[in-house]
Design an enzyme around this catalytic site. Structure first.
Site, PDB file in Angstrom:
ATOM      1  N   ASP A 147      46.327  46.553  50.621  1.00  0.00           N
ATOM      2  CA  ASP A 147      46.004  46.216  49.238  1.00  0.00           C
ATOM      3  C   ASP A 147      46.782  47.156  48.313  1.00  0.00           C
ATOM      4  O   ASP A 147      46.626  48.378  48.394  1.00  0.00           O
ATOM      5  CB  ASP A 147      44.484  46.373  49.044  1.00  0.00           C
ATOM      6  CG  ASP A 147      44.016  45.868  47.700  1.00  0.00           C
ATOM      7  OD1 ASP A 147      44.791  45.192  46.999  1.00  0.00           O
ATOM      8  OD2 ASP A 147      42.855  46.169  47.353  1.00  0.00           O
ATOM      9  N   ASP A 177      49.038  40.710  45.870  1.00  0.00           N
ATOM     10  CA  ASP A 177      49.014  42.136  46.192  1.00  0.00           C
ATOM     11  C   ASP A 177      48.128  42.527  47.369  1.00  0.00           C
ATOM     12  O   ASP A 177      47.863  43.700  47.571  1.00  0.00           O
ATOM     13  CB  ASP A 177      48.616  42.942  44.945  1.00  0.00           C
ATOM     14  CG  ASP A 177      47.118  42.998  44.755  1.00  0.00           C
ATOM     15  OD1 ASP A 177      46.468  41.960  44.944  1.00  0.00           O
ATOM     16  OD2 ASP A 177      46.610  44.081  44.422  1.00  0.00           O
ATOM     17  N   GLU A 178      47.668  41.565  48.144  1.00  0.00           N
ATOM     18  CA  GLU A 178      46.926  41.971  49.353  1.00  0.00           C
ATOM     19  C   GLU A 178      47.108  40.968  50.476  1.00  0.00           C
ATOM     20  O   GLU A 178      47.361  39.783  50.244  1.00  0.00           O
ATOM     21  CB  GLU A 178      45.438  42.203  49.063  1.00  0.00           C
ATOM     22  CG  GLU A 178      44.728  41.038  48.457  1.00  0.00           C
ATOM     23  CD  GLU A 178      43.219  41.297  48.297  1.00  0.00           C
ATOM     24  OE1 GLU A 178      42.544  41.709  49.257  1.00  0.00           O
ATOM     25  OE2 GLU A 178      42.732  41.059  47.187  1.00  0.00           O
TER      26      GLU A 178
HETATM   27 MG   LIG Z   1      45.018  45.520  44.732  1.00  0.00          MG
END
Ligand SMILES: [Mg+2]
Length: 374
Positions: free
Chosen positions: A19, A114-115
Protein backbone atom coordinates in the site's frame (compact mmCIF):
# COMPACT_ATOMS: atom_id res chain seq x y z
CA UNK A 1 17.37 -30.32 -1.04
CA UNK A 2 15.30 -27.79 0.84
CA UNK A 3 14.98 -28.47 4.54
CA UNK A 4 11.70 -30.10 5.56
CA UNK A 5 8.86 -27.66 6.20
CA UNK A 6 6.92 -27.97 9.46
CA UNK A 7 3.70 -29.90 8.89
CA UNK A 8 1.40 -27.05 9.83
CA UNK A 9 2.78 -24.49 7.38
CA UNK A 10 2.97 -26.89 4.46
CA UNK A 11 -0.09 -25.66 2.63
CA UNK A 12 -0.09 -22.09 3.81
CA UNK A 13 0.01 -19.33 1.24
CA UNK A 14 2.35 -16.35 1.43
CA UNK A 15 0.43 -13.15 0.71
CA UNK A 16 1.85 -9.63 0.61
CA UNK A 17 -0.30 -6.50 0.64
CA UNK A 18 1.52 -3.42 -0.64
CA UNK A 19 0.00 0.00 0.00
CA UNK A 20 1.56 3.29 -1.09
CA UNK A 21 1.79 5.94 1.65
CA UNK A 22 -0.42 9.02 1.12
CA UNK A 23 -0.06 8.27 -2.57
CA UNK A 24 -1.40 11.34 -4.44
CA UNK A 25 0.06 13.76 -1.91
CA UNK A 26 3.39 11.92 -1.97
CA UNK A 27 3.58 12.21 -5.77
CA UNK A 28 2.98 15.98 -5.44
CA UNK A 29 5.66 16.32 -2.77
CA UNK A 30 8.06 14.31 -4.91
CA UNK A 31 7.46 16.42 -8.02
CA UNK A 32 7.31 19.77 -6.20
CA UNK A 33 10.07 19.87 -3.57
CA UNK A 34 8.71 23.15 -2.18
CA UNK A 35 5.73 21.15 -0.83
CA UNK A 36 7.85 18.74 1.22
CA UNK A 37 7.29 18.87 4.97
CA UNK A 38 4.06 20.85 4.51
CA UNK A 39 0.39 19.94 4.96
CA UNK A 40 -0.65 19.16 1.38
CA UNK A 41 -4.21 18.30 0.41
CA UNK A 42 -4.96 16.80 -2.98
CA UNK A 43 -8.60 17.16 -3.89
CA UNK A 44 -11.33 19.57 -4.81
CA UNK A 45 -11.78 23.27 -4.35
CA UNK A 46 -12.03 24.33 -0.66
CA UNK A 47 -14.27 27.19 -1.79
CA UNK A 48 -16.66 24.84 -3.49
CA UNK A 49 -18.02 21.44 -2.63
CA UNK A 50 -14.77 19.54 -3.22
CA UNK A 51 -13.55 16.68 -1.06
CA UNK A 52 -10.12 15.56 0.09
CA UNK A 53 -8.76 12.76 -2.12
CA UNK A 54 -5.51 12.27 -0.22
CA UNK A 55 -3.52 14.40 2.17
CA UNK A 56 0.09 14.35 3.32
CA UNK A 57 1.06 13.02 6.74
CA UNK A 58 1.72 16.61 7.81
CA UNK A 59 -1.97 17.38 7.08
CA UNK A 60 -3.18 14.25 8.89
CA UNK A 61 -1.81 15.66 12.14
CA UNK A 62 -4.55 18.27 11.93
CA UNK A 63 -7.20 15.55 11.81
CA UNK A 64 -7.68 15.78 8.05
CA UNK A 65 -8.48 12.58 6.20
CA UNK A 66 -9.69 11.30 2.82
CA UNK A 67 -13.32 11.97 1.86
CA UNK A 68 -13.59 14.92 4.28
CA UNK A 69 -14.96 18.07 2.64
CA UNK A 70 -12.18 20.37 1.45
CA UNK A 71 -13.86 23.29 3.23
CA UNK A 72 -13.75 21.43 6.58
CA UNK A 73 -10.10 20.51 5.92
CA UNK A 74 -9.26 24.16 5.42
CA UNK A 75 -10.98 25.17 8.64
CA UNK A 76 -8.91 22.54 10.52
CA UNK A 77 -5.68 23.71 8.89
CA UNK A 78 -5.91 27.14 7.25
CA UNK A 79 -2.26 27.02 6.13
CA UNK A 80 -2.78 23.76 4.20
CA UNK A 81 -1.82 23.83 0.55
CA UNK A 82 -4.58 22.63 -1.77
CA UNK A 83 -3.51 20.92 -4.95
CA UNK A 84 -5.72 19.77 -7.81
CA UNK A 85 -5.27 16.06 -8.68
CA UNK A 86 -3.00 15.17 -11.61
CA UNK A 87 -4.40 11.74 -12.39
CA UNK A 88 -2.03 11.11 -15.28
CA UNK A 89 0.97 11.56 -12.98
CA UNK A 90 -0.55 9.16 -10.42
CA UNK A 91 -1.33 6.60 -13.12
CA UNK A 92 2.23 6.82 -14.33
CA UNK A 93 3.60 6.19 -10.83
CA UNK A 94 1.07 3.39 -10.34
CA UNK A 95 2.16 1.65 -13.53
CA UNK A 96 5.77 1.79 -12.32
CA UNK A 97 4.83 0.30 -8.95
CA UNK A 98 2.67 -2.46 -10.45
CA UNK A 99 5.50 -3.36 -12.88
CA UNK A 100 7.83 -3.79 -9.90
CA UNK A 101 5.26 -6.04 -8.18
CA UNK A 102 4.76 -8.11 -11.35
CA UNK A 103 8.48 -8.74 -11.57
CA UNK A 104 8.07 -10.95 -8.45
CA UNK A 105 4.98 -12.92 -9.46
CA UNK A 106 2.25 -12.82 -12.11
CA UNK A 107 -0.21 -13.23 -9.19
CA UNK A 108 -0.72 -9.51 -8.55
CA UNK A 109 -4.21 -8.21 -7.82
CA UNK A 110 -4.40 -4.40 -7.88
CA UNK A 111 -7.16 -3.03 -5.62
CA UNK A 112 -6.69 0.55 -6.78
CA UNK A 113 -3.93 2.72 -8.22
CA UNK A 114 -1.97 2.48 -5.00
CA UNK A 115 -2.46 -0.95 -3.45
CA UNK A 116 -2.26 -4.57 -4.48
CA UNK A 117 -2.11 -8.12 -3.18
CA UNK A 118 0.65 -10.49 -4.28
CA UNK A 119 0.74 -14.25 -3.83
CA UNK A 120 4.43 -15.10 -3.49
CA UNK A 121 3.97 -18.69 -2.33
CA UNK A 122 5.89 -20.03 -5.37
CA UNK A 123 8.69 -17.54 -4.84
CA UNK A 124 9.25 -18.80 -1.31
CA UNK A 125 9.57 -22.46 -2.34
CA UNK A 126 13.37 -22.10 -2.28
CA UNK A 127 13.38 -20.96 1.34
CA UNK A 128 13.27 -17.19 0.70
CA UNK A 129 11.05 -15.56 3.33
CA UNK A 130 8.02 -13.61 2.14
CA UNK A 131 9.14 -10.84 4.51
CA UNK A 132 12.46 -10.61 2.65
CA UNK A 133 10.62 -10.29 -0.66
CA UNK A 134 8.40 -7.58 0.83
CA UNK A 135 11.42 -5.66 2.16
CA UNK A 136 13.05 -5.78 -1.27
CA UNK A 137 9.83 -4.59 -2.92
CA UNK A 138 9.61 -1.60 -0.56
CA UNK A 139 13.25 -0.70 -1.22
CA UNK A 140 12.82 -0.96 -4.98
CA UNK A 141 9.65 1.13 -4.96
CA UNK A 142 11.50 3.79 -3.02
CA UNK A 143 14.58 3.73 -5.26
CA UNK A 144 12.74 3.56 -8.56
CA UNK A 145 9.83 5.92 -7.92
CA UNK A 146 11.03 8.15 -5.08
CA UNK A 147 7.84 7.22 -3.20
CA UNK A 148 7.33 5.12 -0.09
CA UNK A 149 5.01 2.20 0.48
CA UNK A 150 4.13 -0.06 3.40
CA UNK A 151 3.68 -3.81 3.27
CA UNK A 152 1.92 -6.48 5.28
CA UNK A 153 2.80 -10.15 5.02
CA UNK A 154 0.71 -13.07 6.17
CA UNK A 155 -0.98 -16.29 5.10
CA UNK A 156 -4.18 -14.72 3.80
CA UNK A 157 -5.52 -11.47 2.37
CA UNK A 158 -7.40 -10.46 5.52
CA UNK A 159 -4.29 -10.44 7.71
CA UNK A 160 -1.89 -9.15 5.04
CA UNK A 161 -4.06 -6.08 4.53
CA UNK A 162 -4.39 -5.37 8.23
CA UNK A 163 -0.62 -5.84 8.61
CA UNK A 164 0.27 -3.27 5.93
CA UNK A 165 -1.51 -0.64 8.01
CA UNK A 166 0.37 -1.52 11.19
CA UNK A 167 3.70 0.24 10.63
CA UNK A 168 2.73 3.00 8.21
CA UNK A 169 4.39 4.94 6.70
CA UNK A 170 7.26 3.05 5.03
CA UNK A 171 6.78 0.07 7.32
CA UNK A 172 6.76 -3.69 7.06
CA UNK A 173 4.83 -5.98 9.38
CA UNK A 174 4.65 -9.76 9.26
CA UNK A 175 1.93 -11.82 10.92
CA UNK A 176 3.14 -15.43 11.02
CA UNK A 177 0.58 -18.26 11.16
CA UNK A 178 0.96 -18.81 14.89
CA UNK A 179 0.23 -15.13 15.59
CA UNK A 180 -2.89 -14.71 13.43
CA UNK A 181 -5.51 -15.39 16.10
CA UNK A 182 -3.83 -13.26 18.78
CA UNK A 183 -3.30 -10.38 16.38
CA UNK A 184 -7.00 -10.23 15.54
CA UNK A 185 -8.42 -10.75 19.03
CA UNK A 186 -8.26 -7.16 20.37
CA UNK A 187 -9.18 -5.40 17.11
CA UNK A 188 -12.56 -3.71 16.72
CA UNK A 189 -14.89 -5.75 14.51
CA UNK A 190 -15.16 -2.84 12.06
CA UNK A 191 -11.55 -3.52 11.03
CA UNK A 192 -12.57 -6.85 9.49
CA UNK A 193 -13.09 -7.04 5.74
CA UNK A 194 -16.82 -7.11 5.00
CA UNK A 195 -17.92 -5.75 8.36
CA UNK A 196 -19.49 -2.39 7.53
CA UNK A 197 -20.95 0.34 9.77
CA UNK A 198 -24.45 -1.23 9.86
CA UNK A 199 -23.04 -4.58 11.02
CA UNK A 200 -20.81 -2.86 13.59
CA UNK A 201 -23.91 -1.19 15.04
CA UNK A 202 -25.88 -4.41 15.12
CA UNK A 203 -22.99 -6.31 16.74
CA UNK A 204 -22.48 -3.51 19.25
CA UNK A 205 -26.10 -3.90 20.34
CA UNK A 206 -25.19 -7.54 21.09
CA UNK A 207 -22.21 -6.34 23.17
CA UNK A 208 -19.79 -7.47 20.51
CA UNK A 209 -17.03 -4.89 20.06
CA UNK A 210 -13.82 -6.80 19.45
CA UNK A 211 -12.93 -9.74 17.24
CA UNK A 212 -12.54 -11.83 20.40
CA UNK A 213 -16.15 -11.02 21.34
CA UNK A 214 -17.20 -12.06 17.84
CA UNK A 215 -15.29 -15.33 18.15
CA UNK A 216 -17.49 -16.27 21.09
CA UNK A 217 -20.62 -16.35 18.92
CA UNK A 218 -21.63 -19.66 17.35
CA UNK A 219 -21.89 -20.17 13.60
CA UNK A 220 -25.58 -20.94 14.04
CA UNK A 221 -26.21 -17.70 15.91
CA UNK A 222 -24.33 -15.64 13.31
CA UNK A 223 -26.13 -17.21 10.36
CA UNK A 224 -29.47 -16.70 12.08
CA UNK A 225 -28.78 -12.98 12.56
CA UNK A 226 -26.68 -12.12 9.51
CA UNK A 227 -27.61 -14.71 6.89
CA UNK A 228 -24.86 -15.71 4.50
CA UNK A 229 -22.53 -13.02 5.83
CA UNK A 230 -22.69 -14.75 9.22
CA UNK A 231 -20.55 -17.56 7.83
CA UNK A 232 -17.96 -15.06 6.66
CA UNK A 233 -17.92 -13.31 10.07
CA UNK A 234 -17.46 -16.68 11.79
CA UNK A 235 -14.46 -17.46 9.56
CA UNK A 236 -12.70 -14.10 9.64
CA UNK A 237 -13.02 -13.94 13.43
CA UNK A 238 -10.85 -17.09 13.34
CA UNK A 239 -8.42 -15.62 10.75
CA UNK A 240 -9.78 -17.95 8.07
CA UNK A 241 -9.83 -16.36 4.62
CA UNK A 242 -9.40 -18.53 1.55
CA UNK A 243 -9.97 -15.81 -1.05
CA UNK A 244 -7.36 -16.28 -3.77
CA UNK A 245 -5.24 -13.49 -5.19
CA UNK A 246 -6.83 -12.86 -8.58
CA UNK A 247 -4.75 -11.14 -11.23
CA UNK A 248 -7.13 -8.55 -12.62
CA UNK A 249 -7.19 -9.43 -16.28
CA UNK A 250 -5.26 -10.90 -19.15
CA UNK A 251 -2.41 -8.63 -19.99
CA UNK A 252 -3.21 -6.76 -23.19
CA UNK A 253 -0.01 -4.83 -23.66
CA UNK A 254 3.53 -4.36 -22.40
CA UNK A 255 4.96 -0.90 -22.41
CA UNK A 256 7.06 1.72 -20.77
CA UNK A 257 7.11 5.48 -20.80
CA UNK A 258 9.32 8.21 -19.50
CA UNK A 259 8.57 11.76 -18.44
CA UNK A 260 11.61 13.99 -18.78
CA UNK A 261 12.58 16.50 -16.13
CA UNK A 262 13.52 18.80 -19.03
CA UNK A 263 11.66 18.69 -22.35
CA UNK A 264 13.55 16.84 -25.08
CA UNK A 265 14.28 18.97 -28.13
CA UNK A 266 16.99 17.04 -29.90
CA UNK A 267 15.63 14.45 -32.29
CA UNK A 268 18.64 12.18 -32.04
CA UNK A 269 18.22 12.09 -28.24
CA UNK A 270 14.56 11.15 -28.77
CA UNK A 271 15.69 8.30 -31.03
CA UNK A 272 18.26 6.90 -28.59
CA UNK A 273 15.79 7.22 -25.72
CA UNK A 274 13.19 5.28 -27.70
CA UNK A 275 15.77 2.62 -28.54
CA UNK A 276 16.57 2.14 -24.84
CA UNK A 277 12.88 1.86 -24.09
CA UNK A 278 12.43 -0.65 -26.92
CA UNK A 279 15.11 -2.82 -25.32
CA UNK A 280 13.28 -2.68 -21.96
CA UNK A 281 9.96 -3.57 -23.52
CA UNK A 282 11.54 -6.46 -25.46
CA UNK A 283 13.14 -7.77 -22.25
CA UNK A 284 9.78 -7.74 -20.50
CA UNK A 285 8.09 -9.46 -23.43
CA UNK A 286 10.73 -12.16 -23.31
CA UNK A 287 10.40 -12.58 -19.55
CA UNK A 288 6.62 -13.00 -19.96
CA UNK A 289 7.05 -15.27 -22.98
CA UNK A 290 4.90 -12.96 -25.09
CA UNK A 291 5.00 -11.41 -28.52
CA UNK A 292 2.69 -8.76 -29.96
CA UNK A 293 1.43 -7.52 -33.29
CA UNK A 294 1.31 -3.77 -32.80
CA UNK A 295 3.93 -1.24 -31.73
CA UNK A 296 2.52 2.01 -30.39
CA UNK A 297 4.46 5.12 -29.65
CA UNK A 298 3.18 7.90 -27.48
CA UNK A 299 4.41 11.45 -27.25
CA UNK A 300 3.29 14.22 -24.96
CA UNK A 301 4.11 17.82 -25.83
CA UNK A 302 4.90 20.68 -23.44
CA UNK A 303 1.27 21.84 -23.60
CA UNK A 304 0.21 18.32 -22.40
CA UNK A 305 -1.47 17.30 -25.65
CA UNK A 306 -0.72 13.65 -26.28
CA UNK A 307 -0.57 11.66 -29.51
CA UNK A 308 -0.15 7.95 -30.16
CA UNK A 309 0.83 6.32 -33.44
CA UNK A 310 0.73 2.61 -34.16
CA UNK A 311 2.21 0.14 -36.60
CA UNK A 312 0.65 -3.30 -36.91
CA UNK A 313 2.62 -6.18 -38.36
CA UNK A 314 1.55 -9.68 -39.35
CA UNK A 315 4.68 -11.23 -37.86
CA UNK A 316 4.93 -11.43 -34.10
CA UNK A 317 6.91 -8.61 -32.51
CA UNK A 318 8.97 -9.82 -29.59
CA UNK A 319 12.57 -8.68 -29.82
CA UNK A 320 14.22 -5.28 -29.63
CA UNK A 321 15.40 -5.24 -33.26
CA UNK A 322 11.88 -5.56 -34.68
CA UNK A 323 10.64 -2.75 -32.44
CA UNK A 324 13.64 -0.52 -33.15
CA UNK A 325 13.20 -0.99 -36.91
CA UNK A 326 9.74 0.62 -36.69
CA UNK A 327 10.77 3.57 -34.55
CA UNK A 328 11.97 6.14 -37.14
CA UNK A 329 8.71 5.95 -39.06
CA UNK A 330 6.59 6.08 -35.87
CA UNK A 331 8.60 8.97 -34.42
CA UNK A 332 8.15 10.98 -37.64
CA UNK A 333 4.41 10.36 -37.57
CA UNK A 334 4.03 11.27 -33.89
CA UNK A 335 6.40 14.20 -33.42
CA UNK A 336 6.60 16.98 -36.02
CA UNK A 337 10.07 18.24 -36.94
CA UNK A 338 11.19 20.92 -34.49
CA UNK A 339 8.70 19.94 -31.79
CA UNK A 340 9.88 19.10 -28.28
CA UNK A 341 8.38 16.46 -26.01
CA UNK A 342 7.92 16.03 -22.28
CA UNK A 343 7.08 12.32 -22.43
CA UNK A 344 7.77 9.40 -24.74
CA UNK A 345 6.38 5.90 -24.50
CA UNK A 346 6.43 2.60 -26.35
CA UNK A 347 3.81 -0.11 -26.01
CA UNK A 348 3.53 -3.46 -27.73
CA UNK A 349 -0.06 -4.70 -27.88
CA UNK A 350 -2.01 -7.50 -29.52
CA UNK A 351 -0.15 -9.95 -27.33
CA UNK A 352 -0.06 -13.71 -27.63
CA UNK A 353 1.82 -16.36 -25.72
CA UNK A 354 4.83 -17.77 -27.56
CA UNK A 355 4.23 -21.49 -27.76
CA UNK A 356 7.80 -22.82 -27.57
CA UNK A 357 8.89 -23.29 -23.97
CA UNK A 358 11.04 -20.34 -22.95
CA UNK A 359 13.43 -20.14 -20.04
CA UNK A 360 10.74 -18.35 -17.99
CA UNK A 361 8.15 -21.04 -18.63
CA UNK A 362 10.58 -23.78 -17.66
CA UNK A 363 11.35 -22.00 -14.41
CA UNK A 364 7.67 -21.85 -13.57
CA UNK A 365 7.28 -25.55 -14.26
CA UNK A 366 10.27 -26.25 -12.08
CA UNK A 367 8.69 -24.32 -9.22
CA UNK A 368 5.50 -26.33 -9.64
CA UNK A 369 7.51 -29.52 -9.44
CA UNK A 370 9.30 -28.36 -6.30
CA UNK A 371 6.08 -27.44 -4.56
CA UNK A 372 4.53 -30.75 -5.59
CA UNK A 373 7.45 -32.56 -3.99
CA UNK A 374 7.13 -30.77 -0.68
MG1 LIG B 1 -2.44 3.97 0.21
Amino acid sequence: MPSPTPERSRNLRKIIHVDMDAFFAAVEQRDRPELRGLPVIVGGDPNGRGVVATCSYEARRFGIHSAMSAAKARSLCPQAIFVRPRMEAYREASRQVMAILRSYTPLVEPLSLDEAFLDVTAGTANGTLAGEIAREILDRIHQETGLTASAGVSYNKLLAKLASDWRKPHGLFVIPPERGLDFLAPLLVGKLHGVGPATVKKLSAMDVETVLDLRNLSLEFLVTHFGKSGGWFYDVARAIDERPVQPSRQRKSVGTERTFSKNLEDRSVMRTTLQEMAAQVAARLQALNLAGHTVNIKARFPDFTTVTRAHTAIEGIGNAETIVALLPELLDRAVPQGASVRLLGITVSGLAQIQAASRGARQLNLLDEISDLR
